[in-house]
Write a protein that holds these residues in place. Structure first.
Motif, PDB file in Angstrom:
ATOM      1  N   UNK A 106       0.807  -1.206   0.000  1.00 56.89           N
ATOM      2  CA  UNK A 106       0.000   0.000   0.000  1.00 56.89           C
ATOM      3  C   UNK A 106       0.843   1.259   0.000  1.00 56.89           C
ATOM      4  N   UNK A 107       1.953   1.254   0.684  1.00 58.49           N
ATOM      5  CA  UNK A 107       2.735   2.474   0.807  1.00 58.49           C
ATOM      6  C   UNK A 107       4.158   2.262   0.361  1.00 58.49           C
ATOM      7  N   UNK A 108       4.740   3.355  -0.074  1.00 52.18           N
ATOM      8  CA  UNK A 108       6.140   3.316  -0.480  1.00 52.18           C
ATOM      9  C   UNK A 108       7.031   3.014   0.704  1.00 52.18           C
ATOM     10  N   UNK A 124       6.641  -3.171 -11.369  1.00 48.23           N
ATOM     11  CA  UNK A 124       7.148  -2.925 -10.008  1.00 48.23           C
ATOM     12  C   UNK A 124       8.670  -2.826  -9.965  1.00 48.23           C
ATOM     13  N   UNK A 125       9.302  -2.552 -11.096  1.00 44.78           N
ATOM     14  CA  UNK A 125      10.749  -2.353 -11.132  1.00 44.78           C
ATOM     15  C   UNK A 125      11.105  -0.997 -11.732  1.00 44.78           C
ATOM     16  N   UNK A 126      10.196  -0.058 -11.613  1.00 47.01           N
ATOM     17  CA  UNK A 126      10.417   1.295 -12.119  1.00 47.01           C
ATOM     18  C   UNK A 126      10.241   2.295 -10.988  1.00 47.01           C
ATOM     19  N   UNK A 127      11.054   3.324 -10.998  1.00 45.39           N
ATOM     20  CA  UNK A 127      10.923   4.386 -10.003  1.00 45.39           C
ATOM     21  C   UNK A 127      10.010   5.468 -10.556  1.00 45.39           C
ATOM     22  N   UNK A 128       8.924   5.749  -9.862  1.00 48.26           N
ATOM     23  CA  UNK A 128       7.908   6.663 -10.372  1.00 48.26           C
ATOM     24  C   UNK A 128       8.440   8.079 -10.533  1.00 48.26           C
ATOM     25  N   UNK A 129       9.170   8.586  -9.555  1.00 46.60           N
ATOM     26  CA  UNK A 129       9.683   9.954  -9.668  1.00 46.60           C
ATOM     27  C   UNK A 129      10.552  10.125 -10.906  1.00 46.60           C
ATOM     28  N   UNK A 182      -0.243  -1.997 -24.032  1.00 45.18           N
ATOM     29  CA  UNK A 182      -1.701  -2.100 -24.005  1.00 45.18           C
ATOM     30  C   UNK A 182      -2.233  -2.148 -22.584  1.00 45.18           C
ATOM     31  N   UNK A 183      -1.677  -3.025 -21.746  1.00 42.21           N
ATOM     32  CA  UNK A 183      -2.147  -3.133 -20.363  1.00 42.21           C
ATOM     33  C   UNK A 183      -1.922  -1.838 -19.607  1.00 42.21           C
ATOM     34  N   UNK A 184      -0.789  -1.184 -19.863  1.00 50.91           N
ATOM     35  CA  UNK A 184      -0.483   0.069 -19.181  1.00 50.91           C
ATOM     36  C   UNK A 184      -1.574   1.102 -19.456  1.00 50.91           C
ATOM     37  N   UNK A 185      -1.995   1.183 -20.718  1.00 50.78           N
ATOM     38  CA  UNK A 185      -2.994   2.171 -21.095  1.00 50.78           C
ATOM     39  C   UNK A 185      -4.385   1.761 -20.623  1.00 50.78           C
ATOM     40  N   UNK A 186      -4.707   0.478 -20.683  1.00 47.25           N
ATOM     41  CA  UNK A 186      -6.053   0.015 -20.350  1.00 47.25           C
ATOM     42  C   UNK A 186      -6.420   0.353 -18.914  1.00 47.25           C
ATOM     43  N   UNK A 187      -5.546   0.032 -17.967  1.00 44.95           N
ATOM     44  CA  UNK A 187      -5.860   0.252 -16.552  1.00 44.95           C
ATOM     45  C   UNK A 187      -4.885   1.239 -15.914  1.00 44.95           C
ATOM     46  N   UNK A 188      -4.306   2.085 -16.741  1.00 45.94           N
ATOM     47  CA  UNK A 188      -3.538   3.246 -16.265  1.00 45.94           C
ATOM     48  C   UNK A 188      -2.454   2.860 -15.254  1.00 45.94           C
ATOM     49  N   UNK A 189      -1.575   1.951 -15.673  1.00 44.02           N
ATOM     50  CA  UNK A 189      -0.380   1.582 -14.908  1.00 44.02           C
ATOM     51  C   UNK A 189      -0.698   0.881 -13.585  1.00 44.02           C
ATOM     52  N   UNK A 190      -1.916   0.405 -13.422  1.00 41.89           N
ATOM     53  CA  UNK A 190      -2.331  -0.145 -12.126  1.00 41.89           C
ATOM     54  C   UNK A 190      -1.427  -1.284 -11.665  1.00 41.89           C
ATOM     55  N   UNK A 191      -0.940  -2.098 -12.592  1.00 43.89           N
ATOM     56  CA  UNK A 191      -0.138  -3.256 -12.208  1.00 43.89           C
ATOM     57  C   UNK A 191       1.352  -3.049 -12.423  1.00 43.89           C
ATOM     58  N   UNK A 192       1.741  -1.826 -12.728  1.00 44.45           N
ATOM     59  CA  UNK A 192       3.155  -1.563 -13.012  1.00 44.45           C
ATOM     60  C   UNK A 192       3.891  -0.973 -11.816  1.00 44.45           C
ATOM     61  N   UNK A 193       3.156  -0.473 -10.820  1.00 45.91           N
ATOM     62  CA  UNK A 193       3.770   0.162  -9.661  1.00 45.91           C
ATOM     63  C   UNK A 193       3.121  -0.372  -8.382  1.00 45.91           C
ATOM     64  N   UNK A 194       3.745  -0.047  -7.251  1.00 41.97           N
ATOM     65  CA  UNK A 194       3.144  -0.377  -5.962  1.00 41.97           C
ATOM     66  C   UNK A 194       1.861   0.430  -5.784  1.00 41.97           C
ATOM     67  N   UNK A 195       1.036   0.043  -4.816  1.00 44.66           N
ATOM     68  CA  UNK A 195      -0.235   0.727  -4.607  1.00 44.66           C
ATOM     69  C   UNK A 195      -0.036   2.220  -4.361  1.00 44.66           C
ATOM     70  N   UNK A 196       0.903   2.552  -3.519  1.00 42.75           N
ATOM     71  CA  UNK A 196       1.118   3.958  -3.199  1.00 42.75           C
ATOM     72  C   UNK A 196       1.578   4.730  -4.423  1.00 42.75           C
ATOM     73  N   UNK A 197       2.463   4.130  -5.218  1.00 40.42           N
ATOM     74  CA  UNK A 197       2.924   4.793  -6.432  1.00 40.42           C
ATOM     75  C   UNK A 197       1.794   4.951  -7.446  1.00 40.42           C
ATOM     76  N   UNK A 198       0.930   3.944  -7.543  1.00 42.23           N
ATOM     77  CA  UNK A 198      -0.201   4.043  -8.468  1.00 42.23           C
ATOM     78  C   UNK A 198      -1.100   5.205  -8.079  1.00 42.23           C
ATOM     79  N   UNK A 199      -1.394   5.322  -6.797  1.00 39.69           N
ATOM     80  CA  UNK A 199      -2.256   6.416  -6.347  1.00 39.69           C
ATOM     81  C   UNK A 199      -1.590   7.772  -6.576  1.00 39.69           C
ATOM     82  N   UNK A 200      -0.287   7.836  -6.353  1.00 34.82           N
ATOM     83  CA  UNK A 200       0.456   9.063  -6.621  1.00 34.82           C
ATOM     84  C   UNK A 200       0.404   9.411  -8.106  1.00 34.82           C
TER      85      UNK A 200
END
Length: 661
Positions: free
Chosen positions: A23-25, A557-562, A490-508
């Motif tokens: 949930x959190x970084x 989950x291997x990318x830094x959002x900032x 395709x998946x990134x665009x469909x659900x807006x990166x939901x599965x590419x980052x941690x929960x906290x990063x997705x919300x950010x």
């Protein structure tokens, strides 16, 4: 069973993993400690990593690690046998060194070195951290058995070159020599070799010529040296000729769009991420009537730093998702909340009151309800908010999706909507608020779920259009490898990166995108920033369509959002300030169209509190040297064209020592 000879062994190697459900970084990373070895037997040489506790677990030498918690063993007779499930088995790695495509070694001046291995099929292993050193020795050991070549574009990347087709291997000769513009025996060639300034100038010309040859004729076509007027290159107009070649090179494609083959972007101004908006700062943004004083300033702050907590998101997201108007007063919001609550329960009663006979006569409703039941049962179940059976939050998730099905029955429910609703419900912790925020989100993303998928295909096409302008070389490479459709996003665009980052990063990330602060479709620039950061690996590894797809799936989950956001903003600035941005791209990003309509970008007078980085973020996409001082990386492989294993090792042992803590 073959007898293994250990060529390299190092204990206390650590994999740091954070699940996308975290949930959190600040959630501590799972640290998997194990032993890394390079072994040799009659089958070949192999890389192994075995977590502590699995040393005595017997598996076949050809174990393939999948994305779950199990191992599938491929036996010699070709039969597959499923092994017992264990949480640590997903971190047990074993591959033949001949399957290695590239190695990336990161070593900070005051930090722990780590290495990332990428295989030929695009599989990306997690980063291995060498807490007690040893990464340099491993690199040297690999150089004994593989022909590693240091990338000219990324000093941390080493490409395995042994198995590449000879006609596709980069040569050590200069671009000038590769072009074969002149005969080596000619007096002209001898004059050029003896004149560095002129040689440099002609090399500049040859680069442009080589680029045009690829763009117009294709990689396999040859320009005859007889067609080149060599003497004309050295006339008084040489400088003017080269200057003219530095302009934008354009033609029009079959769709009528202008195709840019070379764009000379100016160096982008400095950009920075900010500290998150605090609860105190949010409260001070309202006047005495409860109206936000400066809406655009608040949107910019959220864009720069996000929001500090879920409790603050619970309030701010209602503005970002049009639950509340940005100009509403406190009293107006109270009335809106009462009205929305009443409307929600009215819609919920509609489907709750349907009996079995009514459902039996409504196939669409029945099918959608069945699909929702199945999807809810498997939505983010590893997250603490949805754990355990008979969880009240799962009931709320189900009811919101069913009510939305009634609210927008033409669209109904489509798989993927559950992924978008889940973080909203976690933040709101209230069924009614979550529903109306979800309605606001779907008003932005509804087209993603249309049956014909025309919108997503158009967005993927927009990605390639922008890429052609900012990096034609990479765009051409994707086209040559049947990846110009950009379906790996395709998946990134469909659900807006939901599965590419941690929960906290997705919300950010979501709250950054919802501000619409810089431009429309900022998510496209985020995708392109990630794609361009991996350009060297993709192109120098000679990845094809399947390898590219798997490679980007493994980035989850291997990318830094900032880092992604910083790079995306730099891309925006380059495009927005370009003197002659193509109309098609300007429309995609909502920029002014027409000649000389670039936007002025002001970077002075920045008042937001900037984020300070004390260590390099984890992941495969790292901050560049402008944020951190990095230790210099000496070349691993000598410059000679032919190098034996023994001479390579001798050279490695005399390298400047690397600092490892």
């Amino acid at each position: 069973m073959p007898v293994d000879k250990i060529l390299y062994e190092r204990n206390h190697i650590i994999i740091k993993e954070r699940s996308s459900q975290s949930q959190t970084q600040e959630t501590p990373l799972d640290e998997i400690t194990g032993t890394m070895t390079i072994v040799e037997n009659e089958r070949g040489r192999f890389f192994r990593f075995v977590p502590l506790g699995l040393e005595d677990v017997m598996t076949d030498d050809w174990a393939l690690i999948n994305g779950g918690h199990s191992v599938v063993c491929q036996k010699n007779d070709g039969d597959s046998v499923a092994q017992s499930s264990s949480p640590l088995l997903k971190y047990r790695f074993h591959f033949n060194l001949n399957d290695l495509r590239s190695v990336r070694r990161h070593h900070m001046l005051r930090g722990i070195a780590h290495m990332v291995f990428i295989l030929k099929d695009g599989t990306t292993l997690p980063a291995f951290y060498f807490n007690l050193g040893g990464s340099k020795e491993l690199l040297q050991k690999l150089a004994q058995y593989l022909r590693l070549e240091k990338s000219t574009q990324d000093s941390r990347l080493y490409i395995v070159k042994d198995d590449l087709p000879r006609d596709r291997r980069p040569q050590s000769t200069s671009v000038f020599d590769q072009m074969n513009l002149f005969d080596n025996s000619s007096d002209t060639m001898r004059r050029i070799r003896g004149s560095d300034p002129r040689r440099s100038a002609v090399e500049r010309f040859s680069k442009v010529t080589h680029f045009l040859k690829d763009a117009f004729l294709g990689q396999d076509d040859i320009i005859s040296s007889n067609d080149v007027d060599t003497e004309g290159l050295f006339g008084p107009d040489l400088t003017a000729l080269l200057d003219s070649m530095n302009g934008d090179l354009r033609e029009t494609n079959n769709d009528g769009f202008e195709v840019i083959y070379k764009v000379d972007f100016k160096k982008p101004p400095e950009v920075a991420r900010g500290q998150p908006v605090t609860s105190k700062e949010w409260q001070m943004a309202f006047d005495k009537d409860g109206r936000i004083i400066d809406v655009e300033k608040m949107k910019e702050r959220i864009f720069r730093g996000g929001l500090e907590s879920n409790s603050l998101r619970r309030e701010a997201w209602k503005f970002l998702l049009n639950y509340y108007s940005w100009t509403s007063t406190r009293e107006e919001r109270t009335q809106t909340a009462k009205q929305r609550k009443s409307e929600y329960h009215s819609m919920k009663v509609q489907w709750k009151s349907m009996n079995d006979q009514q459902k039996q006569r409504n196939a669409s409703f029945r099918d959608r309800e069945s699909l929702i039941d199945k999807d809810v049962a498997r939505t983010d179940r590893t997250h603490e908010f949805y754990q355990e059976d008979n969880n009240i939050h799962l009931v709320m998730l189900h009811d919101v999706l069913m009510t939305y099905n009634m609210f927008n029955f033409d669209l109904g429910y489509v798989q993927g909507m559950n992924d978008l609703l889940s973080p909203i419900l976690i933040v709101m912790e209230d069924e009614v608020d979550a529903f109306w925020c979800f309605v606001g989100l779907m008003s932005r993303m509804e087209q993603n779920f249309y049956l014909d998928q025309a919108h997503i295909k158009r967005q993927l096409g927009n990605l390639h259009t922008i890429l052609q302008f900012i990096d034609a070389e990479l765009a051409n490479y994707l086209t040559e490898n049947n990846s110009s459709n950009m379906y790996f996003f395709f998946r990134w665009m469909l659900i807006c990166f939901k599965r590419e980052f941690s929960f906290d990063d997705v919300m950010h990330l979501w709250e950054v995108l919802w501000t619409d602060h810089l431009c429309k479709n900022f998510e496209l620039l985020v995708c392109l920033a990630i794609l361009m950061s991996q350009k060297t690996v993709i192109m120098e590894s000679k990845f094809g369509c399947n390898e590219i797809l798997k490679f980007f799936n493994d980035l989850s989950c291997n990318l830094d959002l900032d880092t992604c956001l910083l790079s995306a903003e730099k891309l925006y600035i380059q495009l927005a300030t370009h003197r002659d941005i193509p109309t098609a791209i300007a429309k995609i990003l909502g920029l002014p169209t027409g000649p000389n309509q670039q936007l002025p970008i002001a970077t002075d007078g920045i008042t937001y509190p900037r984020k300070v980085y004390t260590q390099q973020p984890r992941g495969t996409m790292n901050l560049d040297n402008s944020y951190f001082r990095q230790d210099s990386e000496p070349s691993l492989i000598p410059s000679q064209q032919e190098t034996t294993a023994s001479t390579a090792l001798d050279d490695l042992l005399t390298m400047t020592p690397l600092m490892e803590l």
